[in-house]
Design an enzyme around this catalytic site. Structure first.
Site, short mmCIF file in Angstrom:
data_model
loop_
_atom_site.label_atom_id
_atom_site.label_comp_id
_atom_site.label_asym_id
_atom_site.label_seq_id
_atom_site.Cartn_x
_atom_site.Cartn_y
_atom_site.Cartn_z
N GLY A 1 80.10 33.54 62.48
CA GLY A 1 80.06 32.24 61.83
C GLY A 1 78.97 32.12 60.78
O GLY A 1 79.06 31.30 59.88
N VAL B 1 77.90 41.05 57.51
CA VAL B 1 76.82 42.01 57.33
C VAL B 1 77.38 43.27 56.70
O VAL B 1 78.43 43.77 57.12
CB VAL B 1 76.14 42.36 58.67
CG1 VAL B 1 74.97 43.30 58.45
CG2 VAL B 1 75.68 41.10 59.37
N ASP C 1 72.24 31.97 69.90
CA ASP C 1 73.47 32.77 69.81
C ASP C 1 73.26 34.16 70.42
O ASP C 1 73.54 35.17 69.79
CB ASP C 1 73.92 32.88 68.36
CG ASP C 1 75.36 33.37 68.24
OD1 ASP C 1 76.11 33.25 69.23
OD2 ASP C 1 75.73 33.90 67.18
#
Length: 826
Positions: free
Chosen positions: A505, A509, A619
Site C-alpha cells: 500500500g 520497491v 505494519d
C-alpha cells in the site's frame, strides 16, 4: 669469458638490483632490517586480509603510512602511523628498520615518525603485519622472539576485533580512539573514546576534556554495558571486559563466518559500529550518541545544531562560516564568525556611526550553552550584558540572569520546544532592522513590489531551465550520510524502475545500482500528502535512527509530487520468501528463526523506547523483515506511518495480506499505541513456527487458523513439536519453541494492556526473564474432529460443535488458574 667485464652482464645485474629494490617488499608481510618500504611498495598480511603502504586519503595532497583492508574494493583505512607528520613525495620517503625501531624518513631523510622503543641490535628486529590488522615489531635475536612494539597499543580512529581499548595501571597510559580532523586529514581531531576508570565506563570526550556520552558500567550478567543495549549481538560477537591490578580493558571478537567488523571514532563525534556486507558496502549497525546534536560543540562557536533539519549545522543570523572548506570536509569545529564587528569593542558608548547600539537576536526554544555566568537580576540582564564588551549573549533562567563571556559552544535547538529557553545573542546594530525604520521599509517594499516580483519570476524560470540543462548527478550529500538524490538519477540507477522487488500500500520497491556498483533498493512512495518541507523533516529524523536490526536509509528524493526513499539492498530478500515455501530460497533452520525473532524484537524495542519519540511501525509482517547477507534481520519501512500521514489507516487496511496482522484496536477505531506492533509481532511469531500463513484455505474450502491450534496445544501441554514447520523434521529446541509460542499467545491478547512490551519480549528471548503460561486469546476458537484435522473459526461463526465448546471451556478454565503476568521471574 670474464663475466665481470661483460657490459651485458653488468647491465643485467643493474636492472635486477633495481627491480629487487623496487619490489622486495611488495606482497610480503615483513619488513626486515635490510629492507624498506617506499613509493608504491606494500606489505600484505599472510592471509591477504590487510595491506600497508603509502596512501593519500580523500582529496589530500599528502601521503601517510596507512593500513587498509586488502580485499574490500572501497579502500578503508584502519590505522595511520604518521597522523601529524605527512610526506609529500612517497618515492623519496621510506619506512625502514633503524637502530631497532621502525622509522619513517621523509624526503629529506629526516625521521618524522618512529616506534620509539629500545632493542638489542638493528639486525635482530623485524616488523610483521598480521591478519588481525596488528603491525608487530619483533626482536628475533634470542631463542624466544619477543614483541617490543605493536600497533594495537597505539590505535588511531579504528578499533579492530582482538585489540584493546583501556588503561594501563603500570604505565598510566590510556589507549584511546581519536577521530580524524576531517574526512581528508587523519590528524587527531576533537573527539576521542577512552575508558573512565572510576566508573568502568567508556566515554566520548570533546577536546579530551568535555564528556558528552557514556556507555554506562559493564554488566557482568548480561555481558554488555548498561547504556548500550545494541550490544545484544551474542550470535555475532564475543565481548570481554577485564579489570585487574595491571590493566583494565575491553575487547571484542567476531564469531566464525561473520562479516568484517570495526568500531570507528568518526569525525561526526559518534562512535560507530560497522560491518562489511559485500552486497551493500559498510553497513552501520549502531552509533552513539544516537542523535547528531547530542555531540558536544559539533557545530563549533556560534554554530547552531538542529536535529530536525538538514544540514544539522547552521550559522546564527549575523554570522558566517569560519571556513567553507572545513565544513565541506565534515569539520564544523571552526564554527562561525561575525559578519560585522560589535560596536562595543570599538568605542565606549557601544554606539555605531549611525547612533545605534548593539542589539540582541532573540532565539526561543533553545538548549542553553554551558559555561554561563550568573550576574544580577532578570530586570537588569540586558543592560548588564550591553555594558560589558565581553558579553556575547544572555538568557533569563527563572529570576537569574545568565550571561556568556566570549564565544559560546554547543548551541542547539531544544528537543522539547515547550521547555526550551530564550537566548539573546548580541549582534551589531546593522545586522538587525531598527524599529524606527520599519515605516520606510514597508513603503520601499510596496513601491518595489511589482518590479521585484517580475524579476523574481524571471529568475525562477531561469533557474529551472538552467537546472534542467545540468548534467545528471546523484544529488547533494547532506548531514548524517543522507543524500538528496535527483529523480532522473534514480531513474537511471533503477533502469527506469524495471526490476521490481516487491510492494504494498505504501508503494513499490525497485532494485538499483549506483555507479560505484553499490546495490540499492528504491521505494516509490504513494499517498504522501504533506509538503516537501515536512517530508524532508520526517526523512531527516528517520535517517538519524540507526540500529543493527533496522534497515539503513541512504537518502531520499523529493521533487514535486515524487517521493522516493533509498535504502541498503538486502541480498537475502524478505523473510516471507524463506518461511512460506519459496522453493528458490533455503529453508531456515530453527536456530536461524529464533535469532531472527530476537533481532526483530530488538529492532522494535529500539523504535518504541530508545528513539527520542516513540515510533510505531504499524505494519509488522514477514514482508517487512529483510535479511542481509548474514541473515541478520532488518525491520524495514519503519517511520512510513509518519511520512504517509492522515491517509495511513486507509492505506494500511487496504494492503494485501496485512489484515491478518492487525490488532483489534485498529478495527474498533481507538487510538493506536506501540502495543499494536506487539500484536502484529505475535501473529508473525506463529508463522515463524509453522512455516505457513496463519490463515489458509484447504482444497475442500475449509479455513485453517494456526494460532488457535497453537494456543490450544500450549495451554493444554500438548506436543509442542507438532506445531513446527514439517520441513524442519521436529528439529528444534523444545524449550525455545515453547517460549516462542507462549510469547506469541501473550502478544495477541485482545486487551492490549495484557500484552508485553517489546522490551519484555527481548528479555524473555534472551533468557533474562521467564514467561508464564498465557490465557487463551478470546478471538482464537478451536475445532478438533475425530481425524484430528483442525478447523478454526472466529466468534462470529454460527456453527460450533459441542466438542469445540468443551475444548474451549477447558482451555479457558486452565487459563484463569494461571497468572496474567508475562514477566513472572527474572
Amino acid at each position: 669469458m670474464d663475466m665481470k667485464n661483460n657490459p651485458r652482464f653488468m647491465l643485467a645485474v643493474l636492472f635486477l638490483s633495481l627491480f629487487l629494490k623496487a619490489h622486495i617488499c611488495h606482497g610480503a608481510d615483513t619488513i626486515s632490517a635490510n629492507q624498506s618500504l617506499s613509493g608504491d611498495q606494500t606489505i600484505v598480511s599472510a592471509g591477504g586480509i590487510f595491506e600497508m603502504g603509502f596512501h593519500k586519503p580523500g582529496n589530500s595532497s599528502n601521503y601517510y603510512i596507512c593500513m587498509w583492508y586488502k580485499n574490500i574494493p572501497v579502500r578503508t583505512l584502519v590505522w595511520v602511523a604518521n597522523r601529524e607528520e605527512p610526506v609529500s613525495d612517497r618515492f623519496s620517503s621510506e619506512l625502514r628498520i633503524s637502530d631497532g625501531n621502525l622509522v619513517l624518513l621523509n624526503e629529506s631523510k629526516t625521521p618524522i615518525w618512529s616506534t620509539n622503543v629500545s632493542s638489542t641490535t638493528s639486525s635482530s628486529v623485524e616488523a610483521v603485519l598480521g591478519d588481525d590488522g596488528n603491525l608487530v615489531l619483533k626482536d628475533i635475536g634470542s631463542n624466544s622472539p619477543r614483541t617490543v612494539w605493536q600497533s594495537f597499543d597505539h590505535p588511531a580512529h579504528t578499533w579492530l576485533p582482538g585489540s584493546k581499548i583501556g588503561y594501563n595501571n603500570i604505565t598510566k597510559k590510556n589507549q584511546r580512539l581519536i577521530s580524524w580532523k576531517n574526512n581528508d586529514d587523519p590528524a587527531p581531531g576533537l573527539f576521542s573514546l577512552e575508558l573512565e576508570i572510576s566508573t568502568s565506563s567508556y566515554i566520548i570526550l570533546w577536546n579530551r576534556s568535555q564528556k558528552y556520552w557514556s556507555s554506562g558500567p559493564w554488566n557482568e550478567d548480561t555481558k554488555i554495558f548498561d547504556w548500550v543495549p545494541e550490544m545484544n549481538l551474542n550470535y555475532i560477537y564475543d565481548f570481554e571486559f577485564v579489570a585487574n591490578e595491571n590493566e583494565s580493558y575491553f575487547k571484542y571478537s567476531v564469531k566464525n563466518n561473520s562479516p568484517t567488523s570495526r568500531f570507528v571514532m568518526d569525525v561526526s563525534g559518534q562512535i560507530k559500529q560497522q560491518n562489511w556486507m559485500p552486497a551493500n558496502g559498510w553497513n552501520l549497525f549502531w552509533s552513539q550518541p544516537r542523535q547528531q546534536c547530542e555531540v558536544y560543540a559539533f557545530c563549533g562557536p556560534y554554530g547552531t545544531c538542529n536535529q530536525k533539519s538538514l544540514p544539522f549545522c547552521n550559522c546564527l543570523t549575523g554570522f558566517e562560516k569560519e571556513s567553507q572548506n572545513d565544513w565541506d570536509l565534515g569539520d564544523f569545529s571552526g564554527g562561525c564568525k561575525r559578519k560585522t564587528k560589535l560596536q562595543c569593542g570599538n568605542n565606549v558608548s557601544s554606539v555605531d556611526h549611525k547612533g545605534d547600539k548593539d542589539k540582541f537576536l532573540q532565539m526561543p526554544g533553545m538548549s542553553l550553552p554551558k559555561q554561563s555566568v550568573t550576574v544580577g537580576s532578570a530586570a537588569e540582564c540586558e543592560s548588564t550584558c550591553l555594558n560589558n564588551c565581553s558579553c556575547t549573549a544572555y538568557a533569563l533562567d527563572n529570576n537569574d540572569c545568565l550571561i556568556w563571556i566570549g564565544g559560546f559552544l554547543d548551541l542547539k535547538l531544544s528537543d522539547d520546544q515547550s521547555t526550551g529557553k530564550t537566548l539573546y545573542v548580541r549582534l551589531a546594530a546593522s545586522e538587525l532592522p531598527s524599529p524606527k525604520k520599519n515605516n520606510g521599509i514597508v513603503i520601499g517594499v510596496v513601491v518595489g513590489g511589482a518590479a521585484g516580483l517580475a524579476v523574481l519570476l524571471g529568475l525562477i524560470v531561469f533557474l529551472i531551465l538552467r537546472q534542467r540543462k545540468k548534467a545528471l548527478g546523484p544529488g547533494k550529500i547532506v548531514e548524517g550520510s543522507l543524500m538528496a538524490f535527483d529523480y532522473r538519477y534514480l531513474q537511471n540507477a533503477t533502469k527506469n524502475f524495471s526490476e521490481r522487488l516487491g510492494g504494498g500500500g505504501f508503494g513499490s520497491v525497485f532494485k538499483g545500482t549506483l555507479p560505484d556498483s553499490t546495490v540499492i533498493a528504491v521505494k516509490q512512495l504513494e499517498s504522501v500528502s504533506q509538503g516537501e518541507k515536512q517530508f524532508r523533516t520526517e526523512v531527516s529524523t528517520i535517517g538519524t535512527i540507526q540500529h543493527v536490526n533496522l534497515v539503513r536509509l541512504r537518502g531520499f528524493c523529493s521533487e514535486g509530487t515524487k517521493r522516493l526513499l533509498v535504502y541498503d539492498y538486502m541480498s537475502n530478500g524478505s523473510l516471507d520468501s524463506h518461511i512460506f515455501r519459496d522453493k528458490t530460497s533455503n529453508i531456515l533452520d530453527w536456530k536461524s528463526r529464533y535469532q531472527i525473532a530476537l533481532g526483530t524484537a530488538r529492532g522494535l524495542f529500539y523504535l518504541h523506547e530508545k528513539c527520542r519519540d516513540c515510533i510505531i511501525h504499524c505494519d509488522i509482517k514477514p514482508e517487512n523483515i529483510l535479511l542481509d547477507a548474514e541473515f541478520c534481520p532488518k525491520v524495514a519501512d519503519f517511520g512510513l506511518a509518519k511520512l504517509v500521514g492522515r491517509d495511513f489507516s486507509r492505506v494500511l487496511t487496504t494492503m494485501r495480506g496485512t489484515r491478518g496482522y492487525l490488532a483489534p484496536e485498529w478495527i474498533s477505531g481507538v487510538a493506536i499505541t506501540a502495543k499494536a506492533d506487539v500484536y502484529s509481532y505475535g501473529m508473525m511469531l506463529f508463522e515463524f513456527v509453522s512455516g505457513r500463513r496463519n490463515s489458509e484455505q484447504s482444497e475442500d474450502g475449509k479455513v485453517t487458523f494456526f494460532p488457535g491450534w497453537a494456543a490450544n496445544i500450549i495451554i493444554e501441554g500438548g506436543d509442542v513439536l507438532s506445531l513446527l514447520d514439517p520441513s524442519l523434521e521436529r528439529n528444534a529446541d523444545v524449550q525455545e519453541l515453547t517460549k516462542v509460542c507462549r510469547i506469541a499467545c501473550w502478544c495477541v491478547q485482545e486487551d492490549e494492556t495484557r500484552r508485553p512490551s517489546m522490551a519484555q519480549v527481548v528479555q524473555i528471548l534472551e533468557g533474562v526473564m521467564d514467561v508464564n503460561l498465557p490465557p487463551v486469546p478470546r478471538a482464537l476458537q478451536v475445532f478438533v474432529d475425530n481425524q484430528e484435522n483442525v478447523i478454526f473459526y472466529t466468534d462470529s461463526s454460527s456453527t460450533k460443535s459441542s466438542q469445540t465448546r468443551s475444548n474451549t471451556s477447558t482451555a479457558s478454565s486452565q487459563a484463569k488458574s494461571t497468572t496474567s503476568s508475562v514477566n513472572s521471574t527474572s
